[in-house]
Design a protein around this motif. Structure first.
Motif, PDB file in Angstrom:
ATOM      1  N   ARG A  50       0.923  -1.268   0.003  1.00  0.00           N
ATOM      2  CA  ARG A  50       0.129   0.074  -0.004  1.00  0.00           C
ATOM      3  C   ARG A  50       0.962   1.250  -0.136  1.00  0.00           C
ATOM      4  O   ARG A  50       2.000   1.016   0.443  1.00  0.00           O
ATOM      5  CB  ARG A  50      -0.859   0.109   1.176  1.00  0.00           C
ATOM      6  N   SER A  51       0.495   2.355  -0.746  1.00  0.00           N
ATOM      7  CA  SER A  51       1.312   3.352  -0.724  1.00  0.00           C
ATOM      8  C   SER A  51       0.790   4.646   0.018  1.00  0.00           C
ATOM      9  O   SER A  51      -0.449   4.733  -0.195  1.00  0.00           O
ATOM     10  CB  SER A  51       1.726   3.773  -2.270  1.00  0.00           C
ATOM     11  N   ARG A  52       1.242   5.545   0.494  1.00  0.00           N
ATOM     12  CA  ARG A  52       0.833   6.609   1.345  1.00  0.00           C
ATOM     13  C   ARG A  52       0.901   7.883   0.302  1.00  0.00           C
ATOM     14  O   ARG A  52       0.223   8.764   0.673  1.00  0.00           O
ATOM     15  CB  ARG A  52       1.761   6.972   2.311  1.00  0.00           C
ATOM     16  N   ASN A  53       1.348   7.464  -1.033  1.00  0.00           N
ATOM     17  CA  ASN A  53       1.330   8.586  -2.153  1.00  0.00           C
ATOM     18  C   ASN A  53      -0.031   8.489  -2.777  1.00  0.00           C
ATOM     19  O   ASN A  53      -0.367   9.545  -3.393  1.00  0.00           O
ATOM     20  CB  ASN A  53       2.419   8.467  -3.019  1.00  0.00           C
ATOM     21  N   ASN A  54      -0.874   7.657  -2.499  1.00  0.00           N
ATOM     22  CA  ASN A  54      -2.101   7.580  -3.519  1.00  0.00           C
ATOM     23  C   ASN A  54      -3.307   6.623  -2.587  1.00  0.00           C
ATOM     24  O   ASN A  54      -2.857   6.310  -1.294  1.00  0.00           O
ATOM     25  CB  ASN A  54      -2.015   6.900  -4.779  1.00  0.00           C
ATOM     26  N   SER A  55      -4.330   6.913  -2.906  1.00  0.00           N
ATOM     27  CA  SER A  55      -5.592   6.103  -2.280  1.00  0.00           C
ATOM     28  C   SER A  55      -6.042   5.302  -2.895  1.00  0.00           C
ATOM     29  O   SER A  55      -7.433   4.553  -3.198  1.00  0.00           O
ATOM     30  CB  SER A  55      -6.695   7.216  -1.877  1.00  0.00           C
ATOM     31  N   LEU A  56      -5.202   4.488  -3.869  1.00  0.00           N
ATOM     32  CA  LEU A  56      -5.646   3.659  -4.791  1.00  0.00           C
ATOM     33  C   LEU A  56      -5.914   2.082  -3.943  1.00  0.00           C
ATOM     34  O   LEU A  56      -6.303   1.104  -4.482  1.00  0.00           O
ATOM     35  CB  LEU A  56      -4.667   3.248  -5.924  1.00  0.00           C
ATOM     36  N   GLY A  57      -5.322   1.864  -3.002  1.00  0.00           N
ATOM     37  CA  GLY A  57      -5.614   0.722  -1.962  1.00  0.00           C
ATOM     38  C   GLY A  57      -4.446  -0.385  -2.246  1.00  0.00           C
ATOM     39  O   GLY A  57      -3.071   0.127  -2.281  1.00  0.00           O
ATOM     40  N   TYR A  95      -2.227  -2.023 -10.014  1.00  0.00           N
ATOM     41  CA  TYR A  95      -3.361  -2.066  -9.277  1.00  0.00           C
ATOM     42  C   TYR A  95      -4.253  -2.777  -9.812  1.00  0.00           C
ATOM     43  O   TYR A  95      -4.746  -2.611 -11.263  1.00  0.00           O
ATOM     44  CB  TYR A  95      -3.798  -0.804  -8.854  1.00  0.00           C
ATOM     45  N   CYS A 140      -8.284  -2.958  -6.079  1.00  0.00           N
ATOM     46  CA  CYS A 140      -8.110  -1.840  -5.856  1.00  0.00           C
ATOM     47  C   CYS A 140      -9.312  -0.848  -5.379  1.00  0.00           C
ATOM     48  O   CYS A 140     -10.388  -1.488  -5.552  1.00  0.00           O
ATOM     49  CB  CYS A 140      -6.987  -1.012  -6.806  1.00  0.00           C
ATOM     50  N   SER A 141      -9.115   0.205  -5.082  1.00  0.00           N
ATOM     51  CA  SER A 141     -10.229   1.298  -4.470  1.00  0.00           C
ATOM     52  C   SER A 141     -11.061   1.681  -5.253  1.00  0.00           C
ATOM     53  O   SER A 141     -11.984   2.310  -5.291  1.00  0.00           O
ATOM     54  CB  SER A 141      -9.716   2.249  -3.528  1.00  0.00           C
TER      55      SER A 141
END
Length: 334
Positions: free
Chosen positions: A9-16, A32, A106-107
């Motif tokens: 999971r990346s803190r640079n996006n909200s893709l999940g 993703y 993904c989200s």
């Protein structure tokens, strides 16, 4: 340690949740999974990524090369000894697969479900069949109850005449009624069902139930055991008529229920100043309330004064307290 195939999971996006498909000393390509037919890639700093272990019951997809097919399942557990996920499948089987074989959506919402269907990537019909059975039953219940959810969500045994009373009141834009069924025919049930429907339909609405002191505990138990009134915290007050002074005269009451309304009506002609004041308070609250239910089983014959007082609570313009002679004439002429 993050490696090829790791779920991150990346803190640079909200893709999940994504999967590492390429990695260098400082960067990583993360894929993703939107659906079996759509994936997107992002190049992200390795320092922004955190590896994770999937929680139990997480929905996932697995590609089985032996069958050249996608299959859906749910995470059962992570096996520390084999470093594999054990996954429950729809056919009640369990398989163990490596982390790189597991895909989690993904989200992003799925853009085109037809694409997934074409690739046979849909989930088991198990949940659809059970949802469909539930919806079918719910539609049938609503049809039987004529859309009155307060009836089918209450713990009561319904009788046709009660359903008709509740329907008649709820379908009227002016809900100000005198329920005058004989003793034992279920006025309390009718009033409770109307009350519950009001609370369901008006999320911010407030109601007051005024009853004689000797019936207070009975009403409290009936409303809780049959209509789950405690689910509507601080929106319903059940009080004895003797405690009517506890009601804020400026309160915005959406529904007022008065039990044994003939006793309240009799207060209008009392010689006791305290009792007379109690009636005046009740009258003011009744006239201000948007909806009003009066419950009384006392015959009208030879009690025109009390009957007029009850109707005055419902409609002070049409039924004026000082016009008893005119009201008696109207009763005779029906």
């Amino acid at each position: 340690m993050i490696t090829l195939g790791s779920l991150v999971r990346s803190r640079n996006n909200s893709l999940g949740i994504g999967k590492i498909i390429d990695i260098s000393d400082t960067q990583a390509n993360v894929e993703y999974f939107c659906s079996v037919g759509q994936r997107i890639e992002k190049s992200l700093p390795l320092s922004s990524l955190s590896q994770l272990k999937l929680e139990r019951q997480t929905r996932c997809c697995i590609y089985l090369e032996s069958q050249e097919a996608w299959i859906n399942g749910r995470i059962y557990e992570w096996d520390e000894e084999t470093h594999k996920y054990r996954i429950d499948l729809p056919d009640k089987k369990t398989i163990a697969v490596n982390e790189e074989q597991v895909y989690v959506r993904c989200s992003l919402p799925q853009a085109d479900p037809i694409e997934t269907l074409a690739m046979k990537g849909q989930e088991t019909p198990y949940f659809h069949d059970r949802r469909f059975a539930f919806v079918k039953c719910l539609i049938l219940q609503r049809a039987v109850s004529r859309g009155m959810t307060g009836l089918i969500s209450a713990n009561i045994k319904l009788y046709p005449h009660q359903v008709e009373v509740v329907r008649r009141v709820l379908e009227d834009p002016i809900q100000r009624y005198l329920l005058a069924d004989e003793v034992g025919l279920g006025k309390t049930i009718e009033a409770g069902a109307i009350l519950r429907q009001y609370l369901l339909d008006e999320p911010s609405g407030r109601a007051v139930v005024l009853v004689p002191q000797y019936l207070l505990e009975q009403w409290q138990q009936e409303l809780e055991n049959k209509f789950y009134i405690s689910h509507f915290l601080k929106r319903v007050a059940v009080l004895a008529v003797e405690d009517i002074h506890k009601i804020n005269p400026k309160a915005n009451i959406g529904l007022l229920i008065l039990d044994e309304a003939h006793h309240i009506a009799a207060m209008a002609t009392s010689s006791d100043a305290t009792v007379l004041q109690r009636f005046e308070t009740c009258k003011n609250i009744a006239h201000k309330s948007d909806r009003l239910l009066l419950l009384s089983a006392t015959p009208v014959l030879n009690h025109e004064q009390d009957f007029l007082a009850m109707l005055h609570l419902l409609d002070p313009t049409t039924y004026q307290l000082d016009d008893l002679a005119g009201f008696r004439e109207r009763v005779v002429k029906r």
